[in-house]
Design an enzyme around this catalytic site. Sequence first.
Site, PDB file in Angstrom:
ATOM      1  N   HIS A 112      25.070 100.799 -67.471  1.00  0.00           N
ATOM      2  CA  HIS A 112      26.109  99.909 -67.615  1.00  0.00           C
ATOM      3  C   HIS A 112      27.301 100.694 -68.529  1.00  0.00           C
ATOM      4  O   HIS A 112      27.664  99.646 -69.214  1.00  0.00           O
ATOM      5  CB  HIS A 112      26.404  98.510 -66.767  1.00  0.00           C
ATOM      6  CG  HIS A 112      27.787  98.084 -66.109  1.00  0.00           C
ATOM      7  ND1 HIS A 112      27.847  97.163 -65.366  1.00  0.00           N
ATOM      8  CD2 HIS A 112      28.692  97.712 -66.833  1.00  0.00           C
ATOM      9  CE1 HIS A 112      28.675  97.180 -64.717  1.00  0.00           C
ATOM     10  NE2 HIS A 112      29.966  97.121 -66.166  1.00  0.00           N
ATOM     11  N   HIS A 156      31.380 102.543 -68.119  1.00  0.00           N
ATOM     12  CA  HIS A 156      32.419 103.025 -67.675  1.00  0.00           C
ATOM     13  C   HIS A 156      32.959 104.337 -68.477  1.00  0.00           C
ATOM     14  O   HIS A 156      33.819 104.185 -69.910  1.00  0.00           O
ATOM     15  CB  HIS A 156      33.812 102.116 -67.796  1.00  0.00           C
ATOM     16  CG  HIS A 156      32.887 100.577 -66.905  1.00  0.00           C
ATOM     17  ND1 HIS A 156      33.624 100.821 -65.201  1.00  0.00           N
ATOM     18  CD2 HIS A 156      32.426 100.336 -66.852  1.00  0.00           C
ATOM     19  CE1 HIS A 156      32.965  99.570 -64.614  1.00  0.00           C
ATOM     20  NE2 HIS A 156      32.678  99.195 -65.818  1.00  0.00           N
ATOM     21  N   ASP A 173      35.907 106.063 -67.983  1.00  0.00           N
ATOM     22  CA  ASP A 173      37.643 105.438 -67.844  1.00  0.00           C
ATOM     23  C   ASP A 173      37.607 104.169 -69.101  1.00  0.00           C
ATOM     24  O   ASP A 173      38.771 104.230 -68.996  1.00  0.00           O
ATOM     25  CB  ASP A 173      38.173 105.418 -66.312  1.00  0.00           C
ATOM     26  CG  ASP A 173      37.880 105.232 -65.472  1.00  0.00           C
ATOM     27  OD1 ASP A 173      36.522 103.584 -65.531  1.00  0.00           O
ATOM     28  OD2 ASP A 173      37.725 104.630 -64.373  1.00  0.00           O
ATOM     29  N   GLY A 216      36.721  95.635 -59.889  1.00  0.00           N
ATOM     30  CA  GLY A 216      37.778  95.338 -60.430  1.00  0.00           C
ATOM     31  C   GLY A 216      38.498  93.655 -60.654  1.00  0.00           C
ATOM     32  O   GLY A 216      37.208  93.033 -60.443  1.00  0.00           O
ATOM     33  N   GLU A 243      30.824  87.738 -62.796  1.00  0.00           N
ATOM     34  CA  GLU A 243      31.557  87.933 -63.734  1.00  0.00           C
ATOM     35  C   GLU A 243      32.809  86.675 -63.385  1.00  0.00           C
ATOM     36  O   GLU A 243      32.803  86.142 -64.493  1.00  0.00           O
ATOM     37  CB  GLU A 243      31.769  88.985 -64.407  1.00  0.00           C
ATOM     38  CG  GLU A 243      32.704  89.615 -65.545  1.00  0.00           C
ATOM     39  CD  GLU A 243      32.697  90.383 -65.918  1.00  0.00           C
ATOM     40  OE1 GLU A 243      33.510  91.356 -66.766  1.00  0.00           O
ATOM     41  OE2 GLU A 243      33.006  91.883 -64.579  1.00  0.00           O
ATOM     42  N   ASP A 298      29.277  98.644 -71.102  1.00  0.00           N
ATOM     43  CA  ASP A 298      30.394  98.565 -70.485  1.00  0.00           C
ATOM     44  C   ASP A 298      31.918  99.468 -70.797  1.00  0.00           C
ATOM     45  O   ASP A 298      31.808 100.157 -69.792  1.00  0.00           O
ATOM     46  CB  ASP A 298      31.016  96.637 -70.591  1.00  0.00           C
ATOM     47  CG  ASP A 298      32.051  96.477 -69.538  1.00  0.00           C
ATOM     48  OD1 ASP A 298      31.669  97.071 -68.235  1.00  0.00           O
ATOM     49  OD2 ASP A 298      32.267  95.096 -69.583  1.00  0.00           O
TER      50      ASP A 298
END
Length: 332
Positions: free
Chosen positions: A12, A14, A16, A170, A200, A278
């Site tokens: 997990h 990201h 970006d 998101g 979350e 993350d």
Amino acid sequence: MIDPRLPLTDIHRHLDGNIRAQTILDLGRQFNLSLPADELEALRPHVQITKTEPDLVSFLQKLDWGVAVLGSLEACRRVAYENVEDAANAGLHYAELRFSPFYMAMKHQLPVAGVVEAVIDGIQSGCRDFDIDIRLIGILSRTFGEQACLQELDGLLAHRDAITALDLAGDELGFPGGLFRSHFNRARDAGWRITVHAGEAAGPESIWQAIRELGAERIGHGVKAVEDIKLMDYLAEHNIGIESCLTSNIQTSTVASLAAHPLATFLRHGVLASINTDDPAVQGIEIANEYHIAAPAAGLTPQEIRQAQENGLTMAFISEQEKQVLRDKIRN
């Protein structure tokens, strides 16, 4: 502690959310963009978490400067390549990098499919140069709505063979998973695996929805699962993995403290849960921090930390044969 006898994974992570501050500065200058600071250390507080944010949406705003400087497809390729280098430098043997091509394309109106192609090219070049196994997960950014996610999905499907899985990320509260059923039907038809950010910002019902309506095989974060014992039992019984991100959950105020984090509870309940980063650059951490500092602070025993490391490979979206190749590589 990290067990050197096991492959080290981050499933997990990201892409970006891991754009280097120096790269933001470089690209800002290259494209003549106005940044909040023109020196590295002055820029850092604007692009990196320096204190706990009040909520997830506030945390996500820290990512915006990273994508704001993506003024060309070559810039997208660069940050993808650097992500591979960062993963290798962190000591990872395997990572799944997830990215939202619409989010990366949006500021400078780049073609979404072109962003996907540039990211794939950067990842493949990085894997050749740094001897690490990286897979790509496409993200649908629910925050931008169903139509934007359709554009995003089309761009990802144009390069379906280079994408391993689909994710939904998101604003979980504003855009529940049920809005994206048809998107995920298409993803499963393409043969992709499914992981979903859920539990979350929203409660256990969001996790149930991700599983029942979107076909989630893994859940990103999933901290609210502990509020529903039937859900905990279901996760354990069906081997639905939880991608835990310890420091991130504190920084987003999802969990009050590491001591209150449910990762140890997941593991003791038989839930397949792993340790992940993350958004490393935004958070100012790396995978070693999560194993050496965050996990013990979250109450995990050395045996549970080892189990979480092992779970990372078990949960990986690759074949058993590919997992064995990684194990053999460590032994040799």
